[in-house]
Each structure stands twice: as C-alpha cells, then as structure tokens.
Design a protein around this motif. Structure first.
Motif, PDB file in Angstrom:
ATOM      1  N   ARG A   1       7.099  54.307  41.017  1.00  0.00           N
ATOM      2  CA  ARG A   1       6.585  55.019  42.190  1.00  0.00           C
ATOM      3  C   ARG A   1       5.333  55.827  41.848  1.00  0.00           C
ATOM      4  NH1 ARG A   1      11.183  59.190  43.836  1.00  0.00           N
ATOM      5  NH2 ARG A   1      12.539  57.459  43.265  1.00  0.00           N
TER       6      ARG A   1
ATOM      7  N   ASP B   1       7.569  59.085  48.930  1.00  0.00           N
ATOM      8  CA  ASP B   1       7.883  59.142  47.504  1.00  0.00           C
ATOM      9  C   ASP B   1       8.663  57.932  47.010  1.00  0.00           C
ATOM     10  OD1 ASP B   1       6.628  61.631  47.104  1.00  0.00           O
ATOM     11  OD2 ASP B   1       8.386  62.675  47.884  1.00  0.00           O
TER      12      ASP B   1
ATOM     13  N   PRO C   1       9.269  54.163  45.736  1.00  0.00           N
ATOM     14  CA  PRO C   1       8.427  53.115  45.142  1.00  0.00           C
ATOM     15  C   PRO C   1       8.198  52.003  46.162  1.00  0.00           C
ATOM     16  CG  PRO C   1      10.675  52.967  44.301  1.00  0.00           C
ATOM     17  CD  PRO C   1      10.608  54.227  45.117  1.00  0.00           C
ATOM     18  N   GLN C   2       7.136  51.258  45.957  1.00  0.00           N
ATOM     19  CA  GLN C   2       6.805  50.149  46.852  1.00  0.00           C
ATOM     20  C   GLN C   2       6.549  48.895  46.028  1.00  0.00           C
ATOM     21  OE1 GLN C   2       3.476  51.613  49.287  1.00  0.00           O
ATOM     22  NE2 GLN C   2       4.932  51.774  50.973  1.00  0.00           N
TER      23      GLN C   2
ATOM     24  N   ALA D   1      12.997  49.798  48.157  1.00  0.00           N
ATOM     25  CA  ALA D   1      11.635  49.930  47.649  1.00  0.00           C
ATOM     26  C   ALA D   1      10.716  48.798  48.095  1.00  0.00           C
ATOM     27  CB  ALA D   1      11.665  49.979  46.122  1.00  0.00           C
TER      28      ALA D   1
ATOM     29  N   ASN E   1       2.442  53.597  42.102  1.00  0.00           N
ATOM     30  CA  ASN E   1       2.131  53.375  43.519  1.00  0.00           C
ATOM     31  C   ASN E   1       1.276  54.509  44.058  1.00  0.00           C
ATOM     32  OD1 ASN E   1       5.470  52.139  43.982  1.00  0.00           O
ATOM     33  ND2 ASN E   1       3.615  50.910  43.980  1.00  0.00           N
ATOM     34  N   GLN E   2       1.668  55.737  43.731  1.00  0.00           N
ATOM     35  CA  GLN E   2       0.942  56.901  44.232  1.00  0.00           C
ATOM     36  C   GLN E   2      -0.481  56.949  43.681  1.00  0.00           C
ATOM     37  OE1 GLN E   2       3.594  59.951  42.846  1.00  0.00           O
ATOM     38  NE2 GLN E   2       5.083  59.625  44.492  1.00  0.00           N
TER      39      GLN E   2
ATOM     40  N   ASP F   1      12.375  52.214  39.333  1.00  0.00           N
ATOM     41  CA  ASP F   1      12.109  53.298  40.272  1.00  0.00           C
ATOM     42  C   ASP F   1      10.955  54.183  39.799  1.00  0.00           C
ATOM     43  OD1 ASP F   1      13.437  54.699  42.795  1.00  0.00           O
ATOM     44  OD2 ASP F   1      12.886  56.283  41.378  1.00  0.00           O
TER      45      ASP F   1
END
Length: 258
Positions: free
Chosen positions: A92, A131, A133-134, A121, A95-96, A89
C-alpha cells in the motif's frame, strides 16, 4: 530480449519460520554471523530500472526498509503459501507513493487464493478508504512468456511436493524456489543462464523441497555461471556449508545484491 542492466537483491533467504526460530537454541539460531539471520524468502529483480518483486514475505516492510526499496513496478508470485504472500498488504505504501495500482501475477493454481485473501485490495473495487492497497491481479499461464514494460519474462511450472509453483526467467537470470524437482523440459529452458537461484532447504531430504545435495546436482546439470541457494533452514550454517559447495555455487544471504 537482452537487458541493458539486471540485478537481483535477496530481500530474504530463510525458510517459512525464518531464522532464528522462536525459542530455538541451536547453533545457527544463536549464531553471531549476520548471514545466518534470515527473513522469509523474497527478492527484487531490477531490469533496466524496472523493479519486479518476487513474492511478498511477512517481513516485506522490514526488508524494504533495510534495502532502501523505493519503488515496486510489479509483483510475481511463485505460490500462495503464507510465507510468500502475507507481506502483500505492505505494498500500500508503494501505491501511495506511485499513485497507481501494482500489477500482481500468479498462476491459475494460486490466483483464487489471492482473490480470497486480498479481494479487498483489488483496484477495480470502489472504496472510500484511501489506505487500502490496490492491486490488479493477472493470471499467468505456465510455460509462457509475458512482457513487463517491454521486458520478456518466461514462466515455467515446477513441483513443490504435490503442489505447483512458478519459476521465472529474466534473460540470463532464473529464480526457482520451494521446489522438489526440476523436470527435464524445464532444465532445457534454463540452458545458458548467467545466474540461477534455487531453493535448497536443508542437508536432509524433504518431500516438498530440494535438499542441498539435490540442489547442487541440478545446479551442475543446468550449468549457470553462478548459482545461489535460498529458502534455507536453521540446519544450514552459512560459514560451514558455503565453503563445502562446488565452485560458483553459494548460499545467498539477506541483503546480497548480484
């Protein structure tokens, strides 16, 4: 494929409970040697600037801060026990910063767990929450070769007691943790290594992990130029055991770069 540069950062080198253990007064848990303070096992392999995370321990955020990790391009999962995935997690933040999903790779034995635990996610699921995660999950076949941004990574299946885990080879470097044996066909595929990483839990035998003695035997058979042991328990004092190991075999420690 020959890599221009390859480096491994040992983010964590401890067993599933970490070192020190909660409420333990043993000599290792109370040790002043910083090499005896071990977060759960994970690593970063950097291939020509491409950062590949191996497993995501529960302390991943702290490990990234401690080692100034600023980019993660992919994540390889050895298996889905809690101490190897519960930091996912925290990706994230990457990712951002990177503005893109992170590919996460696991074997068919463990892909279902990732879908269940981190289904929220998956990058292809629409959400109004920026916000989260991907991830883009990929299923790995054992004993195969995959390409990560043009870099070849070999996979092989290894026993973890009655479970199965994936080991990975990145050219001259191989990473095999949480294993109880190494079949002969995998030993053949590990020939010619410069650096080998092996799980070596403790001095005494364990049904799901190599002991230090067993890990030494496999390391000598494989014959890498250097071997580093990880996933170490609080029964393993760095100062005591590292000096007892054969030449070119050592205990890794959190933050070590090779």
């Amino acid at each position: 494929m020959k890599f221009m540069t390859i480096e491994i950062t040992f983010l964590g080198t401890g067993t599933s409970q970490g070192i020190p253990l909660i409420a333990c007064d043993c000599p290792v848990c109370r040790s002043d040697d910083p090499r005896d303070r071990r977060t759960r096992t994970s690593a970063m392999v950097t291939l020509d600037g491409l950062n590949i995370l191996i497993d995501a321990s529960p302390e991943l955020r702290l490990q990234c801060l401690e080692n100034d990790i600023r980019r993660i391009d992919a994540c390889l999962i050895t298996h889905t026990h809690a101490d190897h995935i519960f930091g996912l997690d925290d990706l994230r933040r990457f990712n951002q910063m990177q503005g893109a999903p992170i590919p996460v790779y696991a074997s068919i034995h463990h892909r279902g767990v990732l879908d269940k635990v981190f289904g929220y996610a998956q990058a292809d699921i629409k959400t109004n929450n920026p916000d989260l995660p991907q991830f883009i999950f990929h299923t790995l076949e054992p004993n195969s070769t995959i390409s990560l941004s043009g870099h070849e990574v070999q996979t092989f299946c290894l026993p973890h007691g009655n479970d199965m885990v994936l080991g990975y080879r990145f050219g001259p470097l191989a990473y095999c943790t949480d294993i109880s044996d190494i079949p002969d066909d995998v030993i053949d595929r590990l020939w010619g290594l410069d650096t080998l990483v092996l799980g070596a839990l403790r001095p005494k035998p364990h049904p799901k992990h190599l002991s230090i003695e067993q890990a030494v035997d496999f390391a000598l058979r494989i014959g890498a130029r250097q071997t580093w042991f990880v996933h170490l328990s609080h029964q393993v004092s760095h100062h005591h055991y590292d000096k007892l190991l054969p030449e070119n075999i050592h205990l890794a420690y959190d933050g070590l770069k090779v």
